[in-house]
Design a protein around this motif. Structure first.
Motif, PDB file in Angstrom:
ATOM      1  N   ILE A 639       0.902  -7.953 -10.798  1.00 15.93           N
ATOM      2  CA  ILE A 639       1.738  -7.311  -9.778  1.00 15.93           C
ATOM      3  C   ILE A 639       3.019  -8.127  -9.613  1.00 15.93           C
ATOM      4  O   ILE A 639       2.970  -9.307  -9.274  1.00 15.93           O
ATOM      5  N   LEU A 642       5.192  -6.227  -4.123  1.00 14.87           N
ATOM      6  CA  LEU A 642       4.463  -5.332  -3.224  1.00 14.87           C
ATOM      7  C   LEU A 642       5.155  -5.369  -1.867  1.00 14.87           C
ATOM      8  O   LEU A 642       5.423  -6.441  -1.327  1.00 14.87           O
ATOM      9  N   ILE A 670       4.857  -0.648  -4.692  1.00 13.48           N
ATOM     10  CA  ILE A 670       4.143  -1.633  -5.489  1.00 13.48           C
ATOM     11  C   ILE A 670       4.670  -1.585  -6.914  1.00 13.48           C
ATOM     12  O   ILE A 670       4.865  -0.504  -7.484  1.00 13.48           O
ATOM     13  N   LEU A 672       3.912  -2.823 -10.657  1.00 14.25           N
ATOM     14  CA  LEU A 672       2.906  -3.353 -11.581  1.00 14.25           C
ATOM     15  C   LEU A 672       3.579  -3.780 -12.875  1.00 14.25           C
ATOM     16  O   LEU A 672       4.564  -3.173 -13.314  1.00 14.25           O
TER      17      LEU A 672
END
Length: 711
Positions: A639, A642, A670, A672
């Protein structure tokens, strides 16, 4: 069979020789001097690991690694660039067209670049650095932090996470982080760690000098071996996805969409364009490409900064715009219901002198301004007195000359305006690098299109042509913590933070109201007859009337009008956690203060107990809440970012999202990272909005997916 075997062998040989020509590396430069443990790694040489010796060639694709005691200096083949690689460093060399390229994988290096027709570009895990003539040090802590210190000349810094382009000049330093933050300033004001010792060279102005006679004379017979230059059959710097982003998702009204966002960034110029395809009934929506303003609305952003004339201009979406302490204009955004309603605005700022004076002008929507004579307009000037008396004075004007600019063919009233002014002061009581104390003041006035008329609980009929707002507070920063506390006083009918992030959704909207409620003189909604409002019969239900209600009158409809002066307090805390992210919490509470006339009537002995109960009025409370939590890169594996946010303005309770009449929005974002140079970004945003135009405010939900490549 033998012929077939020989043919295959010959074919393999041709493929091998062709591959060798394609991957053979061009000469970049040669080792000028070396000491300690220094190795050269090559993926294309028979001897893939070689020791660095004076005069040995460095080719495209070669990587140099230095040990704890290793130092190596490379002079480029064209004599216009000199690189010094410090201990514990990994550096890879290549080139592309008119640029020499260095990948600083980790460690530290010093660059000396003389002017010629080529740029020197250095890539790190965080960004890119471009220069044509400069001397500078660069340190990169892999996927954490970059530091740069400029000795002479200038370097253009690009952070790949925030896509920010900043120029760093002679005597300046910069920190570039994986959370997108970039700090630039004098080398004395920037807290350097890895390059701290190098500042002594700038202070003493010790300049490394390369003399041509110091370059060793190299003969072909001295080197082992010589390799052919690379043929220009394949591109050496493939960036086919660097300038594109891809988005797809669903809108609150149920449509799905796909769009491509090509963009181009170069030094002081940036442009990004959105090319959407919204699908309705198995075909794309053609109304997105009807007129010239539709094409203007495809401009996501167009930014230009002129350093010499000291002005900057932005065309596109306007994001999180706040003036002064934010009592009137706070977190304003001109586009919320993306892609159903896109507004392209202009934001221009001109600077005079060093911190002395600046002017800011913005137009929230070119379409509303030229077609309907409306859209939010703003003009503001700020003046900073002196460093010895650090007082900043700001004056601003805001106006929307037609709240109905987005509505056509109105039968009765086709224009409605609202204007406002603000005056603010900010005095820096204590100033430091990581600490400061500011004292600020703001006074706002707002002027309605027509008087707000209401009957107070004290039975007086009140007419207010406008309202005012006072703010007095302080902001304190200590290290990574920023605290803010202020006192607020809003006059009768004042809706503080009037021009907020949801203003364009709320400035005028149709509300379905039962017809008998408007006619009934004992109904609170009967007060709507005091105003010049467009209305018509609901096509779906004839018992309902569709009223076009502007924001200044909406408080009458929702029973949120403050009949009395409303004092309150605001506080916020923002805490940074380095590369791990930050957290912000802000809260305002205002409570109506009943006046002396109310208590005179309430305490009167002439009232019976029943009349006193009927007369009793409970002061309204107004809760504004802001929560913003951001998690940085590398905190959670896979990640890269966020974020969660929640905003509400003047709501009836601490957390009022369940009440659709409340001005509120929340969502998350978010990012990724399936691989090093790819991002999958998922964004969800929920707002209170009549997305299907039926006169009923709903909880609208927009879901967006984005693929972003940075190669």
């Amino acid at each position: 069979m033998y012929l077939i075997f020989m043919f295959r062998q010959f074919l393999y040989l041709i493929i091998f020789i062709s591959s060798s020509f394609l991957i053979a590396s061009a000469l970049v430069g040669r080792i000028h001097s070396t000491s300690g443990d220094v190795l050269i790694y090559s993926s294309t040489k028979a001897n893939s690991i070689r020791k660095a010796i004076i005069g040995r060639g460095i080719y495209e694709g070669d990587r140099i690694t230095t040990g704890e005691n290793g130092i190596s200096q490379i002079i480029y083949d064209n004599d216009h660039a000199f690189i010094r690689i410090e201990p514990n460093s990994k550096v890879k060399f290549s080139s592309a067209g008119y640029s020499d390229i260095i990948d600083l994988i980790s460690g530290q290096l010093y660059c000396q670049k003389a002017t010629n027709d080529k740029f020197l570009k250095i890539f790190t895990s965080i960004g890119q650095y471009n220069t044509q003539n400069s001397r500078f040090w660069l340190s990169s802590n892999l996927n954490k932090l970059d530091e740069i210190l400029i000795h002479t000349g200038k370097v253009d810094l690009n952070n790949q996470y925030s896509l920010s382009d900043i120029q760093v000049n002679k005597g300046e330093a910069a920190l570039s982080k994986t959370n997108g933050e970039v700090y630039v300033g004098s080398y004395k004001s920037i807290k350097l760690e890895n390059l701290k010792k190098k500042t002594e060279i700038i202070e003493n102005f010790i300049e490394p000098v390369i003399l041509k006679k110091d370059i060793p004379k190299i003969n072909i017979s001295d080197l082992i071996p010589q390799y052919q230059s690379q043929s220009q059959i394949l591109s050496k710097n493939i960036q086919s996805f660097r300038n594109y982003r891809f988005q797809f998702g669903s809108l609150s009204s149920g449509e799905s969409y796909f769009q491509i966002i090509p963009y181009f960034h170069q030094f002081n110029f940036k442009v990004g364009i959105s090319l959407p395809l919204v699908f309705v009934d198995n075909e794309f929506r053609k109304t997105d490409y009807d007129d010239i303003f539709d094409y203007f609305d495809k401009i996501n952003y167009l930014d230009y900064f002129n350093e010499n004339s000291r002005y900057e201009i932005h065309l596109g979406k306007i994001q999180n715009k706040t003036w002064g302490p934010g009592g009137l204009l706070y977190n304003y955004r001109n586009t919320q219901n993306y892609l159903n309603k896109v507004r392209t605005g202009v934001d221009f700022t001109k600077y005079f002198g060093h911190k002395f004076l600046n002017f800011n002008v913005f137009i929230s929507s070119l379409r509303d301004f030229f077609e309907g004579g409306g859209g939010l307009l703003g003009f503001r000037t700020e003046m900073f007195l002196t460093d010895s008396f650090p007082l900043k004075i700001g004056v601003g004007l805001l106006a929307d000359y037609n709240n109905y600019s987005e509505f056509s063919e109105l039968q009765d009233f086709d224009t409605r305006s609202i204007t406002a002014t603000l005056f603010d002061l900010n005095y820096k009581l204590i100033s430091g690098i990581n600490n400061y104390v500011d004292i600020y003041f703001e006074y706002d006035e707002i002027y309605y299109n027509e008087d707000i008329i209401f009957t107070s609980p004290g039975k007086d009929i009140i007419q207010k042509p406008g309202a005012s707002n006072w703010i007095l507070g302080t902001e304190i920063k200590r290290g990574s913590l920023i605290g803010n506390i202020s006192l607020i006083l809003s006059s009768k009918t004042m809706n503080s933070q009037f021009f907020n992030s949801l203003y364009d959704l709320e400035k005028a909207r149709y509300i379905a109201i039962p017809s008998d409620s408007i006619i009934n003189v004992n109904s609170r909604l009967n007060d709507l007859n005091n105003y010049s409002l467009n209305n018509n019969i609901d096509e779906q239900d004839e018992t309902l009337q569709q009223y076009l209600i502007p924001k200044d009158v909406y408080a009458v409809y929702s029973n949120r009008l403050n009949y009395y002066d409303t004092p309150g307090v605001r506080f916020s805390v923002k805490r940074f956690f380095g590369n791990y992210g930050y957290f912000k919490f802000g809260y305002d509470l205002k409570i109506e203060k009943r006046d002396s006339q109310y208590f005179t009537i309430y305490d009167s002995e002439t009232l019976t107990d029943e009349e006193r109960i009927n007369f009793e009025y409970t002061p309204k409370k107004y809760h504004s809440l802001e929560i913003n939590a951001v998690l940085g890169d590398k905190v959670i594996n896979g990640i890269s970012g966020l974020e969660f946010f929640y905003l509400q303005y003047n709501a009836p309770s601490f957390f009022s999202y369940s009440d659709v009449s409340t001005s509120a929005e929340m969502g998350f974002n978010i990012s990724l990272r399936p691989m090093q140079f790819m991002r999958l970004i998922i964004e969800n945003k929920m707002i209170h909005f009549d997305y299907n135009y039926d006169g009923v405010i709903d909880k609208a939900n927009n879901l967006n997916f984005e693929l972003k490549f940075s190669l």
